[in-house]
Design a protein around this motif. Structure first.
Motif, mmCIF file in Angstrom:
data_model
loop_
_atom_site.group_PDB
_atom_site.id
_atom_site.type_symbol
_atom_site.label_atom_id
_atom_site.label_comp_id
_atom_site.label_asym_id
_atom_site.label_seq_id
_atom_site.Cartn_x
_atom_site.Cartn_y
_atom_site.Cartn_z
ATOM 1 N N ASP A 51 -17.837 20.273 -37.059
ATOM 2 C CA ASP A 51 -17.646 19.569 -38.329
ATOM 3 C C ASP A 51 -18.083 18.108 -38.206
ATOM 4 O O ASP A 51 -17.583 17.374 -37.345
ATOM 5 C CB ASP A 51 -16.169 19.659 -38.715
ATOM 6 C CG ASP A 51 -15.805 18.751 -39.870
ATOM 7 O OD1 ASP A 51 -16.545 18.739 -40.861
ATOM 8 O OD2 ASP A 51 -14.783 18.046 -39.775
ATOM 9 N N ARG A 53 -17.551 15.533 -40.177
ATOM 10 C CA ARG A 53 -16.489 14.559 -40.464
ATOM 11 C C ARG A 53 -15.572 14.389 -39.261
ATOM 12 O O ARG A 53 -15.205 13.281 -38.868
ATOM 13 C CB ARG A 53 -15.686 15.009 -41.688
ATOM 14 C CG ARG A 53 -14.564 14.073 -42.089
ATOM 15 C CD ARG A 53 -13.949 14.559 -43.404
ATOM 16 N NE ARG A 53 -12.653 13.957 -43.621
ATOM 17 C CZ ARG A 53 -11.514 14.412 -43.105
ATOM 18 N NH1 ARG A 53 -11.525 15.481 -42.316
ATOM 19 N NH2 ARG A 53 -10.366 13.821 -43.359
ATOM 20 N N GLY A 54 -15.213 15.512 -38.629
ATOM 21 C CA GLY A 54 -14.409 15.445 -37.414
ATOM 22 C C GLY A 54 -15.138 14.750 -36.288
ATOM 23 O O GLY A 54 -14.556 13.962 -35.538
ATOM 24 N N PHE A 57 -14.944 10.924 -36.692
ATOM 25 C CA PHE A 57 -13.676 10.311 -36.295
ATOM 26 C C PHE A 57 -13.372 10.532 -34.813
ATOM 27 O O PHE A 57 -12.660 9.729 -34.204
ATOM 28 C CB PHE A 57 -12.541 10.823 -37.177
ATOM 29 C CG PHE A 57 -12.478 10.098 -38.489
ATOM 30 C CD1 PHE A 57 -11.931 8.828 -38.569
ATOM 31 C CD2 PHE A 57 -12.996 10.661 -39.640
ATOM 32 C CE1 PHE A 57 -11.882 8.135 -39.758
ATOM 33 C CE2 PHE A 57 -12.956 9.988 -40.840
ATOM 34 C CZ PHE A 57 -12.397 8.712 -40.911
ATOM 35 N N ASP A 403 -7.779 9.689 -43.214
ATOM 36 C CA ASP A 403 -8.891 10.533 -42.790
ATOM 37 C C ASP A 403 -8.985 10.637 -41.277
ATOM 38 O O ASP A 403 -8.858 9.637 -40.565
ATOM 39 C CB ASP A 403 -10.231 9.952 -43.273
ATOM 40 C CG ASP A 403 -10.252 9.564 -44.729
ATOM 41 O OD1 ASP A 403 -9.401 8.743 -45.100
ATOM 42 O OD2 ASP A 403 -11.105 10.059 -45.470
ATOM 43 N N GLY A 404 -9.230 11.824 -40.785
ATOM 44 C CA GLY A 404 -9.656 12.030 -39.410
ATOM 45 C C GLY A 404 -8.694 11.585 -38.331
ATOM 46 O O GLY A 404 -9.118 11.271 -37.219
ATOM 47 N N THR A 405 -7.391 11.577 -38.614
ATOM 48 C CA THR A 405 -6.450 11.048 -37.628
ATOM 49 C C THR A 405 -6.345 11.941 -36.397
ATOM 50 O O THR A 405 -6.218 11.449 -35.267
ATOM 51 C CB THR A 405 -5.072 10.828 -38.265
ATOM 52 O OG1 THR A 405 -5.220 9.999 -39.427
ATOM 53 C CG2 THR A 405 -4.116 10.153 -37.297
ATOM 54 N N ALA A 407 -8.777 13.940 -35.253
ATOM 55 C CA ALA A 407 -10.035 13.762 -34.526
ATOM 56 C C ALA A 407 -10.052 12.435 -33.787
ATOM 57 O O ALA A 407 -10.514 12.356 -32.637
ATOM 58 C CB ALA A 407 -11.216 13.844 -35.500
ATOM 59 N N THR A 436 -1.114 13.706 -43.531
ATOM 60 C CA THR A 436 -2.189 13.283 -42.635
ATOM 61 C C THR A 436 -2.630 14.433 -41.739
ATOM 62 O O THR A 436 -3.830 14.653 -41.525
ATOM 63 C CB THR A 436 -1.723 12.087 -41.783
ATOM 64 O OG1 THR A 436 -1.406 10.996 -42.644
ATOM 65 C CG2 THR A 436 -2.783 11.648 -40.805
ATOM 66 N N HIS A 439 -4.542 16.982 -43.849
ATOM 67 C CA HIS A 439 -5.841 16.464 -44.275
ATOM 68 C C HIS A 439 -6.906 16.671 -43.207
ATOM 69 O O HIS A 439 -8.097 16.790 -43.520
ATOM 70 C CB HIS A 439 -5.696 14.975 -44.603
ATOM 71 C CG HIS A 439 -6.796 14.419 -45.452
ATOM 72 N ND1 HIS A 439 -7.990 13.986 -44.942
ATOM 73 C CD2 HIS A 439 -6.875 14.227 -46.793
ATOM 74 C CE1 HIS A 439 -8.759 13.535 -45.922
ATOM 75 N NE2 HIS A 439 -8.111 13.666 -47.060
ATOM 76 N N ASP A 440 -6.513 16.725 -41.953
ATOM 77 C CA ASP A 440 -7.469 16.834 -40.850
ATOM 78 C C ASP A 440 -7.164 18.043 -39.973
ATOM 79 O O ASP A 440 -7.470 18.044 -38.782
ATOM 80 C CB ASP A 440 -7.434 15.547 -40.009
ATOM 81 C CG ASP A 440 -8.654 15.412 -39.099
ATOM 82 O OD1 ASP A 440 -9.729 15.925 -39.451
ATOM 83 O OD2 ASP A 440 -8.522 14.785 -38.033
ATOM 84 N N SER A 443 -9.508 19.650 -37.346
ATOM 85 C CA SER A 443 -9.789 18.969 -36.076
ATOM 86 C C SER A 443 -8.862 19.423 -34.956
ATOM 87 O O SER A 443 -9.049 19.018 -33.797
ATOM 88 C CB SER A 443 -9.691 17.456 -36.253
ATOM 89 O OG SER A 443 -10.764 16.978 -37.038
#
Length: 546
Positions: A51, A53-54, A57, A403-405, A407, A436, A439-440, A443
């Protein structure tokens, strides 16, 4: 020129310039990089990531832990998936290289598949955008890559941040001739560009006389902050993710101290980094009767109210303590001790199952790097944890998004494992809210694939608790709040962990959480810790010295 040869030359240059990690996201147009990586063109650590986006981050987390990462993506929407991480890296001043594979120019604007205008997609958020086409490996090509790396690390005089290298690959995208045999090609002569350090200004010239001063450290604070505090006698107040806690000497409960009666006597503040958590701190920095000295070698510096009297790139410590510094520091220590007692009494009278209680339990039971969710978790640590001394603490406060915490936490774990620094070694503990985590959630696959030494603590307050601590908690009805702000998710966290191959535990109290954290466990672990929202505690602790 075969595209694989170009990709190999770029990767060899990145390796020579000190890039430590390459994260490759699969795609057809980016395939030349895959063949080049398989042939050993990159000398650092390389790994595939599904991914984009992952991956972005994950790179943010690596950069926070001191690594120099590059992310490779294919053309089209894959590039846009990097945007949240690019924004975070830009505002947090983290070096990150985005290698975006592109279609050749004649395929843009004519309806070709996966073709868009992706060069300079990140606009002002990227420190630079360097366009390359498929070309012979050469000194000129290595020179362009050198410029990109220099811009990313902020050399010689700029601010670190994300840089885009947009590479137009033409067919064939597969190895041809020499590339298929895995030959290294001609040696890379990359240009190294060291960063230039500013000359510190004399304290007496920048700060002058003061009798009641504070050093305030936000994210990205100068490593000199503790030295300024020791030499001047000004107490050092620090947000969790400033980096100042790792060196020690921090006075805790910064929000309570500044919001209390003692805060009215402050006449001078030296600010380093980006303080973003505390409204009392922002109010202090906006007061016209307070002399504010900002230390930042890059623009834009932090001065939200426009109240700074002086901005300097670097600051030398004073040659002697300032004014009545000893008496002032003693008053601040007394206020700190009083705040600690009152916060302890306040929490002892409650249920013991709030985010604040959880934060204190995590601080006591863990000793490695921390990654704190950018909403309530980092605020809970800032408000009520008495010490994070010697800890490396990270939080994505560049844009303060959720976002992406996960990852990012994986990236911190990988980067910390590669570091020899005592303050950044050990098992990583990530604390985040339930939204949170959700949302991720994808990951979690990164955590499992990398076998990260990572505890992911879900402080589950049944939705978006951060808004309840703000004005929306009072303005919205209970039903309206839950509908538009809370957004509680119905998730079986044990099943979610199992689906991604991550071990799972549940902690119904902070005491149970402490017991779990002190028990060694291999690889990543998810710990579900339900907590009460208790929004009233945030204001009560902040105002506890009033």
């Amino acid at each position: 020129m075969p595209s694989v040869d170009t990709a190999s030359a770029i990767l060899r240059a990145l390796s020579a310039l000190g890039v430590t990690h390459v994260l490759y996201c699969p795609g057809s147009r980016s395939a030349p990089f895959a063949y080049a990586l398989e042939s050993g063109a990159f000398g650092g650590q390389a790994r595939p990531v599904l991914d984009e986006r992952g991956a972005g981050f994950l790179a943010v987390g690596l950069a926070r832990a001191g690594a120099l990462p590059a992310v490779i993506v294919t053309s089209g929407t894959a590039v846009a998936e990097l945007a949240p991480a690019v924004l975070e890296a830009s505002h947090a001043r983290l070096p990150l290289l985005a290698l975006t594979a592109d279609r050749p120019g004649e395929l843009r604007g004519v309806g070709a598949s996966q073709a868009t205008d992706q060069s300079r997609l990140f606009a002002t958020h990227a420190r630079a955008c360097i366009g390359l086409d498929a070309q012979e490996p050469s000194v000129a090509l290595a020179g362009q890559v050198s410029r990109a790396v220099a811009a990313a690390v902020g050399a010689p005089t700029g601010a670190p941040g994300p840089v885009q290298i947009n590479v137009e690959f033409r067919d064939p995208l597969t190895p041809v001739g020499a590339g298929a045999r895995g030959e290294e090609g001609q040696p890379v002569r990359a240009t190294r560009v060291p960063a230039s350090a500013p000359t510190p200004l004399r304290w007496e010239e920048a700060v002058g006389e003061a009798s009641a001063g504070l050093i305030i450290a936000g994210e990205g604070a100068s490593t000199r902050a503790r030295l300024w505090s020791q030499a001047s006698g000004f107490p050092l107040l620090s947000e969790p993710a400033s980096g100042a806690w790792a060196g020690g000497g921090v006075t805790p409960y910064e929000q309570s101290i500044v919001a209390g009666t003692l805060g009215r006597d402050v006449d001078t503040v030296v600010v380093t980094g980006r303080p973003t958590l505390s409204r009392p701190i922002h109010a202090l920095l906006a007061r016209p009767d307070v002399r504010v000295v900002v230390v930042d070698q890059h623009a834009p510096w932090t001065d939200i109210s426009g109240n700074a009297s002086t901005v300097v790139a670097d600051l030398a410590p004073p040659t002697r303590p300032c004014g009545a510094a000893a008496a002032w520091a003693a008053r601040v220590r007394e206020a700190c001790e009083l705040a600690g007692r009152r916060i302890g009494d306040l929490l002892a009278a409650g249920s013991g199952r709030t985010m604040i209680d959880l934060a204190r339990a995590v601080a006591r039971a863990s000793d490695g790097p921390l990654v704190l969710g950018a909403s309530n978790p980092v605020r809970a640590f800032d408000l009520a944890v008495p010490s994070l001394e010697g800890r490396a603490v990270h939080s994505n406060r560049g844009q303060a998004g959720i976002d992406g915490t996960i990852a990012t936490s994986v990236g911190v774990a990988l980067g910390s494992a590669s570091s020899r620094s005592a303050s950044s070694g050990g098992r990583v503990t990530a604390v985040m809210g339930d939204l949170t985590l959700c949302h991720d959630a994808s990951s979690l696959a990164l955590a499992a694939a990398t076998h990260s030494d990572l505890d992911i603590v879900i402080a589950d307050d049944n939705g978006g608790g951060i808004f309840a601590t703000l004005e929306h908690g009072a303005a919205a009805s209970r039903d309206a709040y839950d509908r538009w702000f809370g957004l509680a998710q119905s998730v079986d966290y044990a099943a979610l962990a199992t689906a991604y191959g991550v071990s799972f535990a549940r902690a119904d109290t902070p005491e149970e959480l402490s017991s779990i954290l002190v028990t060694p466990a291999p690889g990543p672990r998810m710990i579900h810790a339900p907590v009460e929202r208790a929004a009233h505690l945030y204001g009560a602790i902040r105002d506890i010295l009033r």
